[in-house]
Design an enzyme around this catalytic site. Structure first.
Site, PDB file in Angstrom:
ATOM      1  CE  LYS A  80      -3.988   2.082   2.693  1.00 48.49           C
ATOM      2  NZ  LYS A  80      -4.642   1.771   3.935  1.00 48.49           N
ATOM      3  CB  SER A 155      -7.892   3.759   2.952  1.00 50.01           C
ATOM      4  OG  SER A 155      -7.202   3.150   3.717  1.00 50.01           O
ATOM      5  CB  SER A 179      -8.343   1.012   5.808  1.00 48.60           C
ATOM      6  OG  SER A 179      -9.226   2.304   5.675  1.00 48.60           O
TER       7      SER A 179
HETATM    8  N1  GLN Z   1     -13.112   4.373   6.363  1.00 47.55           N
HETATM    9  C1  GLN Z   1     -12.144   4.830   7.473  1.00 47.55           C
HETATM   10  C2  GLN Z   1     -12.002   6.260   7.437  1.00 47.55           C
HETATM   11  O1  GLN Z   1     -12.266   6.749   6.436  1.00 47.55           O
HETATM   12  C3  GLN Z   1     -11.153   3.939   7.902  1.00 47.55           C
HETATM   13  C4  GLN Z   1     -10.022   4.211   7.217  1.00 47.55           C
HETATM   14  C5  GLN Z   1      -8.808   3.493   7.460  1.00 47.55           C
HETATM   15  O2  GLN Z   1      -8.998   2.229   8.314  1.00 47.55           O
HETATM   16  N2  GLN Z   1      -7.672   3.886   7.096  1.00 47.55           N
HETATM   17  O3  GLN Z   1     -11.576   6.846   8.304  1.00 47.55           O
END
Ligand code: GLN
Length: 488
Positions: A80, A155, A179
């Site tokens: 990532k 994400s 995410s």
């Molecule tokens: N969807 C969540 C957010 O927007 C989690 C994001 C993540 O785990 N990096 O913060």
């Protein structure tokens, strides 16, 4: 050998060990697959084929020179774009880091590299890991390999899409509020969020430091346990990494669930959830019962406050962490009349809408006069949520829940409605707030052919519990054998 790209890590590792293929051939097969399908999937943001092949040849040389061989030697892994890999770009899918090249390896990356894994390329994400659909990337929208007009989740959407599309044998992601687990569910692969403190965060570009964890996205639970073990353990460079022994997780993987007690939190089966998701998860629960587990209902009464607490804490921490991107130390710089003007112009041009929204929200909840009402109160709610889990784990070895209330949705459907997007995180943010571990495993498909995920939550530092449940369930079902149809 035309389908080397579709192997799991374990399958590839045994072919390499038996000299049935070389690491160079493996990397070549993946590069060919990426060339064929990534124009449609859009998972990678940067890929240096020459460097990947050079690493593969080096692994082949190490193997040829004899001696004991690590199971990870010569296995390519996608990373990532938020994790630092020495000599590779690290943009966090943000314009503000365009052109930035990492001068060092994140600890998790260094551990994989030292065991001979190949750092294949960098995959897309929501900008600074803020989002649930990968639509917040400044560079491109990654597509769900099962339906190209649908989101891959986020994400870590690039990681999940690359694994699902056979463009990587496995990938690293990060999970601050779901995410890893949610994109794994949307793309039909396995995603593991380890306990907070299990894997070092050194070299992970911080979003919300008290919630962030690194973890693997893989084709099988067995592969997730291999990568977890390789990356885990105390690191003096991250004082929040915990110094406890790292078990050999493979020993926990058995075909049955006899003697295990699994809890169903009633707050996770709520109105408004897609009925297809609910029935797939309930069928998975029955399968676990058939494998020998005892199923009991439990209650996590503070679940309803989780989204609010998460979006206060995560944005507060993000506003502090992102202060470092100021045009002086990293990446982009837009000149101004004086330093303050330069900071403002750089940040205005460098950050996308969602990142700006969160910095503003986070600065607001931390500001004097509001700190007690928002941030402090959210921290108290966090303790209540953690206590709910501690109580449930007094009687249960793990909990079974959906990963998200729906399967993947259409690209664009929620992009302009941040609140709707945030609400989709309801079942995943709780594990980060509580610091516990969670696994997402495929448990079916919607009528429209989109994957559905089962979430298995476990007590802190008991990853072996959730891996055991995930593995037994996976082996008793055939979801992992289905692949998306991609031309290429
Ligand atoms: N969807 C969540 C957010 O927007 C989690 C994001 C993540 O785990 N990096 O913060």
């Amino acid at each position: 050998m035309s389908d080397l790209h579709s192997l799991s890590l374990h399958q590839a590792s045994s072919l390499l060990a038996g000299r049935q293929c070389s690491s160079e051939e493996l990397v070549q097969a993946l590069l060919k697959r990426i060339a064929a399908v990534d124009a449609s999937v859009q998972a990678y943001v940067s890929l240096d084929a020459e460097s990947a092949l050079a690493q593969a040849r080096e692994a082949d040389r190490r193997r040829a020179s004899g001696g004991s061989v690590d199971p990870l030697l010569g296995l390519p892994i996608a990373v990532k774009d938020v994790l630092n890999v020495d000599g590779q770009p690290c943009t966090c899918a943000s314009r503000i880091l365009e052109g930035y090249i990492s001068p060092y390896d994140a600890t998790c990356v260094a551990r994989l590299r030292s065991r001979g894994a190949i750092l294949l390329g960098r995959v897309n994400m929501d900008e600074f890991a803020m989002g649930s659909s990968t639509e917040n990337s400044a560079f491109k929208v990654t597509r769900n390999p099962w339906k190209l007009d649908h989101v891959p989740g986020g994400s870590s959407g690039g990681s999940a899409a690359a694994v699902a599309a056979d463009e990587a044998l496995a990938a690293l992601g990060t999970d601050t509020g779901g995410s890893i687990r949610q994109p794994a569910a949307f793309c039909g692969c396995v995603g593991l969020k380890p306990t907070y403190g299990r894997i070092s965060r050194y070299g992970l570009t911080a979003f919300a430091s008290s919630l962030d964890q690194v973890g693997p996205l893989t084709k099988t639970v067995q592969d997730a346990s291999l990568l977890l073990r390789a990356m885990s353990g105390h690191d003096p460079m991250d004082s929040s990494s915990v110094d406890v022994p790292v078990p050999d997780y493979s020993l926990a993987l058995r075909p049955d669930l006899k003697g295990m007690k699994l809890g169903l939190p009633k707050e996770y089966f709520v109105e408004g959830m897609d009925p297809q998701v609910e029935s797939a998860v309930r069928a998975a629960v029955e399968q676990c019962r058939a494998l020998g587990a005892e199923i009991v209902e439990v209650s996590l009464p503070h679940t309803r406050y989780a989204i609010a607490a998460y979006y206060v804490i995560a944005t507060a921490e993000a506003s502090a962490n992102l202060a470092r991107f100021d045009g002086v130390r990293y990446g982009k710089r837009v000149e101004g009349e004086d330093p303050i003007d330069m900071y403002g112009k750089t940040r205005a041009a460098g950050f996308g809408r969602e990142v700006k929204r969160r910095i503003i929200l986070g600065t607001y909840v931390l500001s004097s006069g509001y700190y007690d009402a928002y941030y402090l109160r959210a921290q108290k709610v966090r303790t209540l949520i953690r206590n709910d889990f501690l109580k449930a784990f007094e009687t249960c070895d793990a909990l079974l829940t959906p990963v998200a209330p729906t399967a993947a949705y259409r690209i664009g459907e929620k992009k302009d409605d941040p609140l709707q997007m945030y609400l989709g995180d309801i079942f995943t943010v709780t594990a980060n707030l509580a610091g516990i571990c969670g696994l997402s495993a495929p448990c079916g498909f919607t009528g429209g052919g989109l994957p559905i995920g089962l979430q298995i939550l476990g007590p802190g530092f008991k990853e072996e519990n959730i891996l055991r449940v995930g593995h037994a369930y996976e082996q008793a079902t055939e979801w992992r054998l289905k692949k998306p149809e991609l031309k290429g």
